[in-house]
Design an enzyme around this catalytic site. Structure first.
Site, PDB file in Angstrom:
ATOM      1  N   CYS A   2       0.853 -55.705  12.449  1.00  0.00           N
ATOM      2  CA  CYS A   2       0.454 -54.893  11.904  1.00  0.00           C
ATOM      3  C   CYS A   2      -0.309 -55.344  11.237  1.00  0.00           C
ATOM      4  CB  CYS A   2       1.530 -55.093  10.574  1.00  0.00           C
ATOM      5  SG  CYS A   2       3.508 -54.383  10.874  1.00  0.00           S
ATOM      6  N   ARG A  27      -3.528 -54.676  15.862  1.00  0.00           N
ATOM      7  CA  ARG A  27      -2.399 -55.549  15.932  1.00  0.00           C
ATOM      8  C   ARG A  27      -1.003 -55.191  15.348  1.00  0.00           C
ATOM      9  NH1 ARG A  27      -4.649 -60.367  12.585  1.00  0.00           N
ATOM     10  NH2 ARG A  27      -2.371 -60.116  11.230  1.00  0.00           N
ATOM     11  N   TRP A  75       3.442 -53.057  13.730  1.00  0.00           N
ATOM     12  CA  TRP A  75       4.277 -52.708  14.976  1.00  0.00           C
ATOM     13  C   TRP A  75       5.770 -52.876  14.114  1.00  0.00           C
ATOM     14  CZ3 TRP A  75       7.463 -57.155  16.697  1.00  0.00           C
ATOM     15  CH2 TRP A  75       7.348 -57.345  17.884  1.00  0.00           C
ATOM     16  N   ASN A 101       3.478 -57.100   6.058  1.00  0.00           N
ATOM     17  CA  ASN A 101       3.318 -57.932   7.490  1.00  0.00           C
ATOM     18  C   ASN A 101       4.471 -58.078   7.493  1.00  0.00           C
ATOM     19  OD1 ASN A 101       2.447 -58.243  10.355  1.00  0.00           O
ATOM     20  ND2 ASN A 101       0.948 -59.496   9.324  1.00  0.00           N
ATOM     21  N   GLY A 102       5.459 -58.576   8.407  1.00  0.00           N
ATOM     22  CA  GLY A 102       6.161 -59.568   8.125  1.00  0.00           C
ATOM     23  C   GLY A 102       7.378 -58.648   8.260  1.00  0.00           C
ATOM     24  N   GLU A 484      -1.490 -67.005  35.386  1.00  0.00           N
ATOM     25  CA  GLU A 484      -1.949 -65.733  33.756  1.00  0.00           C
ATOM     26  C   GLU A 484      -2.255 -64.198  34.669  1.00  0.00           C
ATOM     27  OE1 GLU A 484      -2.483 -65.360  31.150  1.00  0.00           O
ATOM     28  OE2 GLU A 484      -4.394 -64.601  31.186  1.00  0.00           O
ATOM     29  N   LYS A 488      -1.340 -60.927  33.431  1.00  0.00           N
ATOM     30  CA  LYS A 488      -1.984 -59.521  32.792  1.00  0.00           C
ATOM     31  C   LYS A 488      -2.494 -58.532  33.419  1.00  0.00           C
ATOM     32  CE  LYS A 488      -3.896 -60.780  30.127  1.00  0.00           C
ATOM     33  NZ  LYS A 488      -3.922 -62.723  29.372  1.00  0.00           N
ATOM     34  N   GLU A 491       1.592 -56.660  31.861  1.00  0.00           N
ATOM     35  CA  GLU A 491       1.130 -56.644  29.565  1.00  0.00           C
ATOM     36  C   GLU A 491       0.079 -54.844  30.890  1.00  0.00           C
ATOM     37  OE1 GLU A 491      -0.444 -59.373  27.335  1.00  0.00           O
ATOM     38  OE2 GLU A 491      -1.586 -59.813  28.971  1.00  0.00           O
ATOM     39  N   HIS A 507      11.850 -72.282  48.661  1.00  0.00           N
ATOM     40  CA  HIS A 507      13.296 -72.408  47.511  1.00  0.00           C
ATOM     41  C   HIS A 507      13.492 -71.092  46.852  1.00  0.00           C
ATOM     42  CE1 HIS A 507      12.071 -76.714  48.270  1.00  0.00           C
ATOM     43  NE2 HIS A 507      10.943 -76.642  47.679  1.00  0.00           N
ATOM     44  N   LYS A 609      -1.882 -57.656  18.820  1.00  0.00           N
ATOM     45  CA  LYS A 609      -2.170 -58.685  18.614  1.00  0.00           C
ATOM     46  C   LYS A 609      -2.043 -59.741  18.520  1.00  0.00           C
ATOM     47  CE  LYS A 609      -6.584 -60.361  20.746  1.00  0.00           C
ATOM     48  NZ  LYS A 609      -6.184 -60.853  22.083  1.00  0.00           N
TER      49      LYS A 609
HETATM   50  C1  F6R Z   1      -1.700 -62.052  26.574  1.00  0.00           C
HETATM   51  C2  F6R Z   1      -1.775 -62.497  25.163  1.00  0.00           C
HETATM   52  C3  F6R Z   1      -1.072 -63.051  24.427  1.00  0.00           C
HETATM   53  C4  F6R Z   1      -1.431 -64.396  23.703  1.00  0.00           C
HETATM   54  C5  F6R Z   1       0.334 -64.968  22.719  1.00  0.00           C
HETATM   55  C6  F6R Z   1      -0.590 -66.186  22.442  1.00  0.00           C
HETATM   56  O1  F6R Z   1      -2.663 -61.184  27.336  1.00  0.00           O
HETATM   57  O2  F6R Z   1      -2.821 -62.397  24.234  1.00  0.00           O
HETATM   58  O3  F6R Z   1       0.185 -63.890  25.379  1.00  0.00           O
HETATM   59  O4  F6R Z   1      -1.939 -65.331  24.372  1.00  0.00           O
HETATM   60  O5  F6R Z   1       0.432 -63.792  22.320  1.00  0.00           O
HETATM   61  O6  F6R Z   1      -1.519 -66.016  21.303  1.00  0.00           O
HETATM   62  P1  F6R Z   1      -2.021 -66.509  20.310  1.00  0.00           P
HETATM   63  O7  F6R Z   1      -3.288 -67.545  21.533  1.00  0.00           O
HETATM   64  O8  F6R Z   1      -2.851 -65.702  19.398  1.00  0.00           O
HETATM   65  O9  F6R Z   1      -1.401 -67.398  19.377  1.00  0.00           O
END
Ligand code: F6R
Length: 614
Positions: A2, A27, A75, A101-102, A484, A488, A491, A507, A609
């Site tokens: 949010c 966000r 969100w 937010n929360g 990673e 990517k 998502e 395995h 985010k």
């Molecule tokens: C993936 C991504 C998330 C963040 C995770 C931690 O692309 O961005 O997996 O890495 O939510 O976020 P931070 O680093 O802000 O604690």
């Protein structure tokens, strides 16, 4: 999660609030809404979906001009992402408007109490209870700030609230507990935002708020108290980036811009952290050399991509410092009763500085008397504030939901820390450290080369856009790179993707290999001959079973050539630094493939985010 904006001043509040929401949309984008104060009334508009829907609503039914307003991009937690559940929420008399937010954990009890007293709540949200509680409180105490403090004392859980009141046209009140809120100090105007991007267009002077604080902004004043009205100490800071950093600058997506900024992000994170002869100097770190010398265990705690940065760092920390290092998901950490004491260093990694799981892990670790050092990209955020020490990554603001430059900068910052501990503990000679630093200084050029050679990856993305599943294999530091790469892709492209440690293939995961399945393989440098040879065998094994192999291998490694359907060349770098170059093509691949499929690369479905709820 949010995005929240508040404004009082002389400008059009709607323009300021909508501009801020656009920069905070990363966000959350389940709905958007605004409320303006005018002539003894609240005027509001809200709409489910991305902000373009709110734009259309405001074009169809414009709101009158106002100098005071609040806004929200959501969100969803409580209640479906529809128009009714969108923020702001108003009380029945439409005197106050609230954005939040929360999660208010005791909202069910509060709602039951309100309904028993005759209140009719129209949404399924926890937020609406706050508007109704404020309505009752304002009947007792007419001052909005007092009423907000009284209501906050009754709330449990995590919340940022921003509120305006039809009866007090030049006032916006904010409150925070376990959820972000910063204040922007202007001239004859003041701002509130979930982060500084909300108001960066107007001011770079910000005020950090602490836990359980209420802030009242008017055009000429910022007053901060605790939930009981006692004046609070605040910290002012100047933001070291400007509005251009928070805009796309000609790129189609923020993510492409942020991928492109990686050489700079790495260079800036290294800048000023060592002397010309390779001595580490981490001036801002608040742990003494003595405290670091005492460290006998490191536990890295993080989430998502930051967790993979931590997995990468583990190899360097153990190799360079000889201190045992564990890596733990923040969401699991405090539930497993970890063994911590004064000599344990808990290293948390967070781009946003607001991830709730990581924050809770920090609080738990500090209660257990461990020292907490955070690697963070966001000045003024909660995680560095609550840690014993911090090393900032200087990647600049990351707007795309999927982290890219944040990741590379985190790996670099972890490596700087590892080298610093090695220097303090004497587990590496000075000249060895200087050599590694010199290699690190070369990586921006290596990353730039990967960007310049991005076209081959773009072509590959077009060819593989129809894939149902894509796999990633790596060993050693190539393993977190594989994870990673898969994250990517999941998502952004919503394609099934898995990363595996190549040695684990036999395995179980090898059963997934069938005719034509694309498999990316990150090959360690030839200098690690044992690992390199083993992974070359792995490539042969999967190719024999029909896999389409996309091999990432360093310049001059000819062993892989016969078994690579596609070969992506990497610059020759020491093994531990390979993730800094090998991750880049995987980021470009995921971004391009998602674009090919017509997805919103910057705002993937269901994501936000900053994950500020547990
Ligand atoms: C993936 C991504 C998330 C963040 C995770 C931690 O692309 O961005 O997996 O890495 O939510 O976020 P931070 O680093 O802000 O604690």
């Amino acid at each position: 999660m949010c995005g929240i904006v508040g404004y009082v001043g002389q400008r059009s509040a709607l323009d300021v609030v909508m501009g801020g929401l656009r920069r905070l949309e990363y966000r959350g984008y389940d709905s958007g809404g605004v409320a303006l104060v005018g002539d003894g009334t609240i005027m509001s508009a809200k709409k489910a979906g991305k902000l373009v829907n709110l734009d259309a609503e405001l074009a169809a039914r414009p709101l009158p001009h106002s100098h005071t307003g609040i806004g929200h991009t959501r969100w969803a937690t409580h209640g479906a992402p529809n128009d009714v559940n969108a923020h702001p929420h108003l009380d029945a008399a439409e005197r106050v408007a609230v954005v939040h937010n929360g999660i208010i954990e005791n909202f069910a009890a509060l709602r039951a109490e309100l309904e028993a007293a005759g209140h009719e709540l129209v949404s399924e949200t926890d937020t609406e209870t706050v508007a109704h509680l404020l309505h009752d409180e304002l009947a007792r105490t007419p001052d909005l700030s007092d009423a907000v403090r009284a209501v906050c004392r009754r709330l449990e859980g995590a919340f940022t609230l921003v509120i305006c009141d039809a009866a007090q046209p030049d006032v916006v009140v904010g409150a925070r507990r376990n959820s972000p809120l910063v204040v922007g100090r202007g001239q004859g105007e003041n701002f509130l935002g979930s982060d500084v991007a909300a108001f960066i267009e107007y001011t770079r002077d910000a005020v950090e708020l602490g836990q359980d604080q209420v802030v009242t902004i008017t055009p000429d004043a910022i007053v901060v108290t605790d939930f009981f009205g006692a004046p609070a100490v605040t910290k002012e800071y100047h933001v070291d980036w400007d509005v251009s950093a928070a805009e796309k600058g000609g790129f189609e997506w923020f993510m492409l811009k942020e991928i492109d900024e990686q050489p700079q992000a790495v260079a800036d994170t290294l800048l000023g952290r060592h002397t010309i002869d390779g001595q580490l100097q981490l001036d801002e770190m608040r742990l003494s050399d003595g405290e670091l010398r005492d460290v006998d265990k490191v536990i890295i705690v993080a989430a998502g991509t930051s967790f993979y940065a931590g997995m990468t760092a583990k190899y360097a920390i153990e190799h360079w410092t000889r201190i045992p290092c564990e890596v733990e998901l923040a969401s699991e950490f405090r539930y497993r009763d970890p063994i911590l004491d004064r000599t344990t260093l808990v290293l948390t990694i967070s781009q946003s500085g607001e991830t709730m799981d990581t924050l809770m892990a920090i609080r738990y670790a500090r209660q257990q008397r461990a020292r907490v050092l955070s690697i963070c990209n966001t000045n003024g955020s909660t995680i560095p504030r609550e840690s014993d020490a911090v090393i900032y990554t200087h990647a600049g603001p990351e707007v795309a939901v999927a982290s890219t430059k944040g990741f590379l900068a985190q790996v670099v910052a972890c490596y700087l820390l590892a080298l610093y501990i090695a220097q303090v503990k004497g587990t590496k000679y000075g000249d060895e450290i200087a050599t590694i630093i010199a290699e690190l200084e070369k990586t921006p050029a290596g990353i730039q080369r990967m960007l310049d050679e991005g076209d081959q990856v773009r072509k590959l993305a077009a060819e593989l856009a129809g894939s149902r599943s894509i796999l990633f294999l790596g060993r050693h530091v190539g393993y977190p790179v594989a994870l990673e790469g898969a994250l990517k892709l999941k998502e952004l492209a919503y394609i099934h993707a898995e990363g595996f440690a190549a040695g684990e293939l036999k395995h179980g995961p090898i059963a997934l290999i069938e005719e034509g399945v694309p498999v990316f393989v990150i090959v360690p440098p030839k200098a690690r001959d044992q690992l390199q040879e083993k992974i070359v065998s792995n490539i042969q094994e999967i190719r024999a079973r029909g896999a389409r192999t996309i091999v990432l291998a360093e310049d001059g490694d000819m062993d892989v050539v016969p078994f690579a359907d596609h070969l992506i060349r990497l610059p020759k770098v020491p093994t531990l630094l390979q993730p800094l170059v090998a991750t880049v093509p995987l980021q470009i691949f995921a971004c391009e493939l998602a674009g090919q499929l017509g997805h919103d690369v910057d705002q993937p479905r269901n994501l936000a985010k900053s994950v500020t709820v547990e």
